[in-house]
Design a protein around this motif. Structure first.
Motif, PDB file in Angstrom:
ATOM      1  N   LEU A  78      30.006 -31.516  98.942  1.00 12.94           N
ATOM      2  CA  LEU A  78      29.992 -30.488  99.930  1.00 12.94           C
ATOM      3  C   LEU A  78      31.399 -29.735 100.106  1.00 12.94           C
ATOM      4  O   LEU A  78      31.189 -28.830 100.710  1.00 12.94           O
ATOM      5  CB  LEU A  78      29.329 -31.092 101.403  1.00 12.94           C
ATOM      6  N   LEU A 397      24.387 -33.757 108.586  1.00 10.91           N
ATOM      7  CA  LEU A 397      24.347 -34.006 107.138  1.00 10.91           C
ATOM      8  C   LEU A 397      23.036 -34.103 106.518  1.00 10.91           C
ATOM      9  O   LEU A 397      22.698 -33.460 105.595  1.00 10.91           O
ATOM     10  CB  LEU A 397      25.485 -35.100 106.795  1.00 10.91           C
ATOM     11  N   LEU A 413      21.278 -30.858 106.249  1.00 13.26           N
ATOM     12  CA  LEU A 413      21.674 -29.968 104.966  1.00 13.26           C
ATOM     13  C   LEU A 413      21.160 -30.697 103.869  1.00 13.26           C
ATOM     14  O   LEU A 413      20.884 -30.024 102.659  1.00 13.26           O
ATOM     15  CB  LEU A 413      23.029 -29.731 104.964  1.00 13.26           C
ATOM     16  N   VAL A 414      20.620 -31.938 104.024  1.00 11.14           N
ATOM     17  CA  VAL A 414      20.145 -32.806 102.892  1.00 11.14           C
ATOM     18  C   VAL A 414      18.819 -33.118 103.392  1.00 11.14           C
ATOM     19  O   VAL A 414      18.844 -33.883 104.477  1.00 11.14           O
ATOM     20  CB  VAL A 414      21.218 -33.874 102.590  1.00 11.14           C
ATOM     21  N   PRO A 425      19.830 -32.368  98.254  1.00 12.13           N
ATOM     22  CA  PRO A 425      20.103 -31.165  99.052  1.00 12.13           C
ATOM     23  C   PRO A 425      19.481 -30.160  99.262  1.00 12.13           C
ATOM     24  O   PRO A 425      18.881 -29.658  98.190  1.00 12.13           O
ATOM     25  CB  PRO A 425      21.579 -31.063  98.282  1.00 12.13           C
ATOM     26  N   TYR A 429      22.880 -26.746 101.977  1.00  9.96           N
ATOM     27  CA  TYR A 429      24.002 -27.405 101.469  1.00  9.96           C
ATOM     28  C   TYR A 429      24.732 -26.527 100.730  1.00  9.96           C
ATOM     29  O   TYR A 429      25.966 -26.472 100.850  1.00  9.96           O
ATOM     30  CB  TYR A 429      23.360 -28.797 101.068  1.00  9.96           C
ATOM     31  N   TYR A 432      26.739 -23.845 102.582  1.00 10.69           N
ATOM     32  CA  TYR A 432      27.869 -24.217 103.341  1.00 10.69           C
ATOM     33  C   TYR A 432      29.071 -24.701 102.475  1.00 10.69           C
ATOM     34  O   TYR A 432      30.082 -24.278 102.892  1.00 10.69           O
ATOM     35  CB  TYR A 432      27.382 -25.594 104.388  1.00 10.69           C
ATOM     36  N   ARG A 433      28.637 -25.201 101.261  1.00 13.20           N
ATOM     37  CA  ARG A 433      29.682 -25.589 100.262  1.00 13.20           C
ATOM     38  C   ARG A 433      30.316 -24.403  99.930  1.00 13.20           C
ATOM     39  O   ARG A 433      31.436 -24.358  99.831  1.00 13.20           O
ATOM     40  CB  ARG A 433      29.007 -26.320  99.152  1.00 13.20           C
TER      41      ARG A 433
END
Ligand code: BGC
Length: 441
Positions: A78, A397, A413-414, A425, A429, A432-433
């Motif tokens: 991430l 998370l 997010l996962v 993910p 996810y 956001y990454r």
């Protein structure tokens, strides 16, 4: 309401240098391995039928205890700066309990992710009780043991998570552990947690820590109308949610009328409680609309609101809601932070958003992306308005054990498949990454 003209397609504006991007979890909600620790009040509470909606427990949860390496790999993928997790007090009290956190911290450091532990996120050892003043001293002793073991690698600490919810939902209304319905007789629970916070700050400082905060939940309180009865009820609710745990910490005093209701030598305790923190953590989800009591018990999103309460929580209409039914109002975050800055002025230390997120089903979670995008922009507006904000942590998370809701609400997010425990993910996810990477470009 929404006045900002920028849209989700515009790039997210740049946050100040050194801004910390992260994600959050908590021990009881993800770890599992309940057989390798003593019971907490949440184990006792969930064991009684009717307390958790789907009848589930956190005995296995996401099995993070055994899969933490995979989860750290997800964090590294991430690209976040920091990971907020919590340390389970009953695990630390069990033989070898600290070994797990030792391994987790090493793994995080090796992956270049900064560990940010919360020392208490509601999983009180089952034999303890926040109605007892002594629990605060017991907390400080546990904190010293943790600092001694992890303080060489952990520099940023959070004392407590949301003592307001733990007091109100757990001890006043009884929908969370330990399931007490004490209404205003629950106030000592607030005082003892605040005292525990102050003693923990002292213990952390004695161990050399210099970057200490707390994670309090806050949100704007909107009166249901301009009628004085509604305004008064909303003010009362605002005191409970936004001032009961902030005034003693930041001003060294309780809101008017509350100090007298607290046990012990309150003025001496307030000196400990107001030990300066280095930053102030805010968990933000949504504003609350509050009106005068309705004279009867009401059910609000599964929370029983007894008729004796001097307020009633009302629906906010005309806005999108999450699967949990919580209204989606990003501007509430700007309003909250600028309001805090007005209320506390120079006494407000730098702020970190220690939780923000939403519950939605599905892997292609475009609603979560819209929620997070809107809230990050709203946070930036607070920065532009002069609030010193230093970090933002998404809750959460992973999909996890959502307390009285069991596994029905998914905040991750996962995605976690609770049959196979496989992690996948979600679209958020990737979003956001990319957002975090764009802040560094
Ligand atoms: C808590 C988390 C919880 C989240 C969503 C916060 O109140 O700190 O543990 O999962 O909100 O309800």
């Amino acid at each position: 309401m929404a006045t900002d003209q920028r849209t989700a397609t515009d790039p997210i504006p740049r946050f100040p240098d050194g801004f910390l991007w992260g994600v959050s979890t908590s021990a009881h909600q993800i770890e599992g391995a309940a057989d390798q620790r003593g019971p907490s009040v949440w184990d006792t509470f969930t064991a009684e039928p009717g307390h958790v909606k789907d009848g589930s427990t956190a005995a296995v949860a996401c099995d993070h205890f055994h899969r933490y390496r995979d989860d750290v790999a997800l964090l590294a993928g991430l690209g976040v700066d920091a990971y907020r997790f919590s340390i389970s007090w009953p695990r630390v009290d069990s033989p070898g309990g600290l070994d797990f956190y030792d391994r987790l911290v090493d793994e995080l450091c090796a992956a270049g992710v900064r560990p940010v532990p919360t020392l208490f996120h509601w999983d009180l050892p089952a034999e303890l009780d926040w109605l007892d003043r002594d629990t605060a001293a017991r907390f400080a002793a546990y904190v010293s043991a943790v600092t001694e073991r992890l303080g060489d690698r952990v520099t940023k600490w959070i004392t407590l998570n949301e003592p307001a919810e733990h007091t109100l939902l757990g001890h006043a209304l009884g929908v969370h552990a330990p399931g007490r319905q004490l209404l205003f007789d629950a106030l000592p629970v607030a005082h003892h947690q605040l005292l525990a916070h102050g003693l923990a700050v002292q213990a952390l400082r004695a161990g050399g820590a210099s970057d200490i905060g707390i994670a309090n939940s806050h949100g704007p309180t909107w009166p249901a109308s301009r009628d004085s009865a509604d305004v008064e009820a909303a003010d009362f609710y605002d005191v409970l949610l936004n001032r009961l745990f902030a005034d003693p910490l930041l001003l060294g005093e309780y809101p008017a009328g509350l100090g007298e209701l607290m046990p012990g030598d309150v003025s001496a305790d307030l000196k400990v409680i107001s030990e300066p923190v280095d930053w102030y953590g805010v968990n933000y989800y949504a504003p609350t609309r509050v009106g005068a009591p309705e004279g009867a018990e009401i059910d609000f999103g599964g929370v029983r609101m007894p008729a004796e309460l001097p307020f009633s929580v009302r629906e906010i209409e005309g806005v999108p809601v999450t699967d949990f039914g919580w209204p989606v109002i990003p501007d509430g975050l700007t309003e909250l932070l600028t309001g805090f800055r007005e209320r506390y002025g120079e006494k407000l230390p730098p702020v970190v958003i220690t939780e923000n997120g939403c519950s939605y089903e599905g892997l292609d979670d475009q609603e979560r992306i819209a929620y997070l995008d809107g809230h990050v922009r709203a946070l930036h507006r607070a920065v532009e308005a002069g609030v010193d904000v230093r970090g933002y942590f998404v809750w959460s998370l992973l999909d996890n054990f959502e307390w009285a809701e069991g596994y029905a609400r998914r905040f991750g997010l996962v995605h976690v498949d609770y049959e196979t425990l496989a992690r996948t993910p979600k679209a958020s996810y990737g979003w956001y990454r990319a957002m975090v990477a764009s802040q560094r470009a």
